[in-house]
Write a protein that holds these residues in place. Structure first.
Motif, PDB file in Angstrom:
ATOM      1  N   ILE A  31      69.879   7.184  60.246  1.00 41.77           N
ATOM      2  CA  ILE A  31      70.591   8.281  59.585  1.00 41.77           C
ATOM      3  C   ILE A  31      70.475   8.090  58.081  1.00 41.77           C
ATOM      4  N   TRP A  32      70.237   9.176  57.350  1.00 47.13           N
ATOM      5  CA  TRP A  32      70.205   9.061  55.888  1.00 47.13           C
ATOM      6  C   TRP A  32      70.698  10.348  55.233  1.00 47.13           C
ATOM      7  N   ILE A  33      71.072  10.219  53.948  1.00 49.19           N
ATOM      8  CA  ILE A  33      71.537  11.348  53.137  1.00 49.19           C
ATOM      9  C   ILE A  33      70.307  11.997  52.512  1.00 49.19           C
ATOM     10  N   ASP A  34      70.205  13.326  52.622  1.00 49.82           N
ATOM     11  CA  ASP A  34      69.012  14.006  52.101  1.00 49.82           C
ATOM     12  C   ASP A  34      69.156  14.331  50.616  1.00 49.82           C
ATOM     13  N   GLY A  35      68.222  15.099  50.093  1.00 48.77           N
ATOM     14  CA  GLY A  35      68.160  15.363  48.657  1.00 48.77           C
ATOM     15  C   GLY A  35      69.264  16.238  48.116  1.00 48.77           C
ATOM     16  N   ASP A  63      59.106  11.760  55.792  1.00 51.99           N
ATOM     17  CA  ASP A  63      58.472  12.720  54.892  1.00 51.99           C
ATOM     18  C   ASP A  63      59.515  13.321  53.960  1.00 51.99           C
ATOM     19  N   GLY A  64      59.587  12.820  52.756  1.00 50.09           N
ATOM     20  CA  GLY A  64      60.594  13.276  51.801  1.00 50.09           C
ATOM     21  C   GLY A  64      60.372  14.683  51.287  1.00 50.09           C
ATOM     22  N   SER A  65      59.160  15.237  51.474  1.00 49.33           N
ATOM     23  CA  SER A  65      58.919  16.603  50.999  1.00 49.33           C
ATOM     24  C   SER A  65      59.648  17.628  51.865  1.00 49.33           C
ATOM     25  N   SER A  66      60.108  17.203  53.040  1.00 53.52           N
ATOM     26  CA  SER A  66      60.830  18.111  53.939  1.00 53.52           C
ATOM     27  C   SER A  66      62.342  17.899  53.893  1.00 53.52           C
ATOM     28  N   THR A  67      62.795  17.009  53.001  1.00 55.04           N
ATOM     29  CA  THR A  67      64.245  16.741  52.891  1.00 55.04           C
ATOM     30  C   THR A  67      64.727  16.897  51.438  1.00 55.04           C
ATOM     31  N   TYR A  68      63.951  17.634  50.637  1.00 59.18           N
ATOM     32  CA  TYR A  68      64.272  17.846  49.215  1.00 59.18           C
ATOM     33  C   TYR A  68      64.258  16.534  48.438  1.00 59.18           C
ATOM     34  N   GLN A  69      63.402  15.571  48.845  1.00 55.50           N
ATOM     35  CA  GLN A  69      63.431  14.263  48.189  1.00 55.50           C
ATOM     36  C   GLN A  69      62.085  13.824  47.608  1.00 55.50           C
ATOM     37  N   ALA A  70      61.022  14.602  47.824  1.00 55.25           N
ATOM     38  CA  ALA A  70      59.709  14.200  47.304  1.00 55.25           C
ATOM     39  C   ALA A  70      58.773  15.402  47.290  1.00 55.25           C
ATOM     40  N   GLU A  71      57.639  15.237  46.602  1.00 53.17           N
ATOM     41  CA  GLU A  71      56.591  16.266  46.610  1.00 53.17           C
ATOM     42  C   GLU A  71      55.639  15.990  47.770  1.00 53.17           C
ATOM     43  N   GLY A  72      54.996  17.029  48.252  1.00 54.67           N
ATOM     44  CA  GLY A  72      54.074  16.893  49.383  1.00 54.67           C
ATOM     45  C   GLY A  72      52.913  15.957  49.108  1.00 54.67           C
ATOM     46  N   CYS A  99      71.153   4.351  56.680  1.00 51.18           N
ATOM     47  CA  CYS A  99      70.097   3.792  55.821  1.00 51.18           C
ATOM     48  C   CYS A  99      70.232   4.215  54.370  1.00 51.18           C
ATOM     49  N   GLU A 100      69.799   3.346  53.489  1.00 50.07           N
ATOM     50  CA  GLU A 100      69.530   3.730  52.106  1.00 50.07           C
ATOM     51  C   GLU A 100      68.113   4.291  52.041  1.00 50.07           C
ATOM     52  N   VAL A 101      67.860   5.146  51.050  1.00 44.16           N
ATOM     53  CA  VAL A 101      66.536   5.739  50.872  1.00 44.16           C
ATOM     54  C   VAL A 101      65.919   5.230  49.572  1.00 44.16           C
ATOM     55  N   ALA A 109      66.230   6.600  45.750  1.00 46.36           N
ATOM     56  CA  ALA A 109      66.178   8.058  45.658  1.00 46.36           C
ATOM     57  C   ALA A 109      67.364   8.546  44.844  1.00 46.36           C
ATOM     58  N   GLU A 110      67.246   9.765  44.277  1.00 46.86           N
ATOM     59  CA  GLU A 110      68.296  10.288  43.391  1.00 46.86           C
ATOM     60  C   GLU A 110      69.653  10.358  44.088  1.00 46.86           C
ATOM     61  N   THR A 111      69.647  10.645  45.393  1.00 48.00           N
ATOM     62  CA  THR A 111      70.932  10.759  46.107  1.00 48.00           C
ATOM     63  C   THR A 111      71.317   9.458  46.821  1.00 48.00           C
TER      64      THR A 111
END
Length: 371
Positions: A31-35, A63-72, A99-101, A109-111
């Protein structure tokens, strides 16, 4: 009443499969907190053993690009297991793993606000800081309409619903009971629950938790609430003001104490902390909701048992103050205080860290100190 299509699927048929033996394998849901800083994500992997501690769990990625956390173009993010709980949906020996991200370069990660919160908590662990957080939430249909409210109107005015009993006063108690038992099974430090002032609004309390475990336990309790509501086909909202007008908002009142505050004469330490908080009001307002105070501005109006967002206040047994000292604490001259400013959708890591920085590390000014 709008419910999800998934909720209409046969739970009895699903149970046939859940009753199948799983051999010596273990399912671990990460489990993790998204962007957004509010949303939770999860996925599951199979382990060949039952982990006894979080240190035994492997790191993972997503894949962080699908959780508002990274670019594709550079989307791999890392999941670092941080806290482990029993899984009340799949039951033992299966696990939930908070989990931490980390980003591709190993930076948080920013969040991922847990990482600085943990560092700050370790600096003051000799003072044994305890927290208890009161999480308010509203049950909604999938159309965003409060559960049990008339489809084209409003229920009767507030008054009979707080701690209410009866079909015309308590809306959605099944959710509350299921969530409470799921928390107990998981090992979440849930300590109570009650119906709130607005119909379809409820509260659960988590604590007392020491240090970083406050954030861990509240985030997992939120995850469990979302999953329980998913099974029932409805939504749990942590919006601090889901219905405008003459209806209570939703907060996350945070109770805080140190060893010194809990001992004889601790009221002096409580009053010292409140004085420090009064000099740093705007810093705390920014830390107390994920949008830097904008969400809380809809809730902290000075009405509906809130203080005004622009003013700091404190008082004994005063639910219209920023900080409330419970009556028994004023009488016994020791105990804890309650910060009533955090919004329902706050990040508990940010809230507890801010309290430590101001009250115990004696920080001043508008920005946190970098250690």
């Amino acid at each position: 009443m709008a419910t999800s299509a998934s909720a209409t699927l046969s739970k009895a048929v699903k149970q046939q499969y859940m009753d199948l033996p799983q051999g010596d394998k273990v399912q671990a849901m990460y489990i993790w907190i998204d962007g957004t800083g509010e949303g939770l994500r999860c996925k599951t992997r199979t382990l060949d053993f039952e982990p006894k501690s979080v240190e035994e769990l492997p790191e993972w990625n997503f894949d962080g690009s699908s959780t508002y956390q990274a670019e594709g173009s550079n989307s791999d993010m890392y999941l670092i297991p941080s806290a482990m709980f029993r899984d009340p949906f799949r039951k033992d020996p299966n696990k939930l793993v908070l989990c931490e991200v980390l980003k591709y370069n190993g930076k948080p990660a920013e969040t991922n606000l847990r990482i600085t919160c943990k560092k700050v908590m370790e600096m003051v662990e000799d003072q044994i800081p305890w927290f208890g957080m009161e999480q308010e939430y509203t049950i909604l249909g999938t159309d965003g309409h409060p559960f049990g409210w008339p489809s084209n109107g409003f229920p009767g005015p507030q008054g009979p619903y707080y701690c209410g009993v009866g079909a015309d006063k308590a809306y959605g108690r099944d959710i509350v009971e299921a969530h409470y038992r799921a928390c107990l099974y998981a090992g979440v430090q849930i300590c109570g629950t009650n119906a709130e002032v607005m119909p379809a609004q409820w509260e659960f309390q988590v604590g007392p938790c020491e240090g970083i475990s406050m954030g861990d336990h509240l985030w997992v309790a939120r995850f469990l609430l979302h999953r329980v509501c998913e099974d029932f086909g409805i939504i749990a909202s942590f919006d601090p003001k889901p219905i405008s007008g003459n209806w209570n908002g939703a907060g996350c009142h945070t109770n805080f104490s140190t060893k010194e505050m809990r001992e004889e004469g601790g009221l002096k330490s409580i009053e010292d902390s409140i004085e420090k908080l009064g000099k740093r009001h705007s810093y705390h307002i920014r830390a107390y909701d994920p949008k830097g105070g904008l969400d809380n501005a809809r809730r902290l109006t000075g009405h509906h048992e809130t203080s005004n967002i622009n003013e700091f206040s404190a008082g004994v047994a005063n639910r219209g103050a920023s900080i409330r000292i419970p009556r028994n604490v004023g009488q016994e001259k020791k105990g804890y205080f309650e910060d009533r400013r955090p919004s329902a959708n706050c990040d508990p890591y940010a809230v507890t860290e801010a309290l430590i920085r101001t009250c115990l590390l004696n920080e001043e000014g508008e920005e946190p100190t970098d250690y």
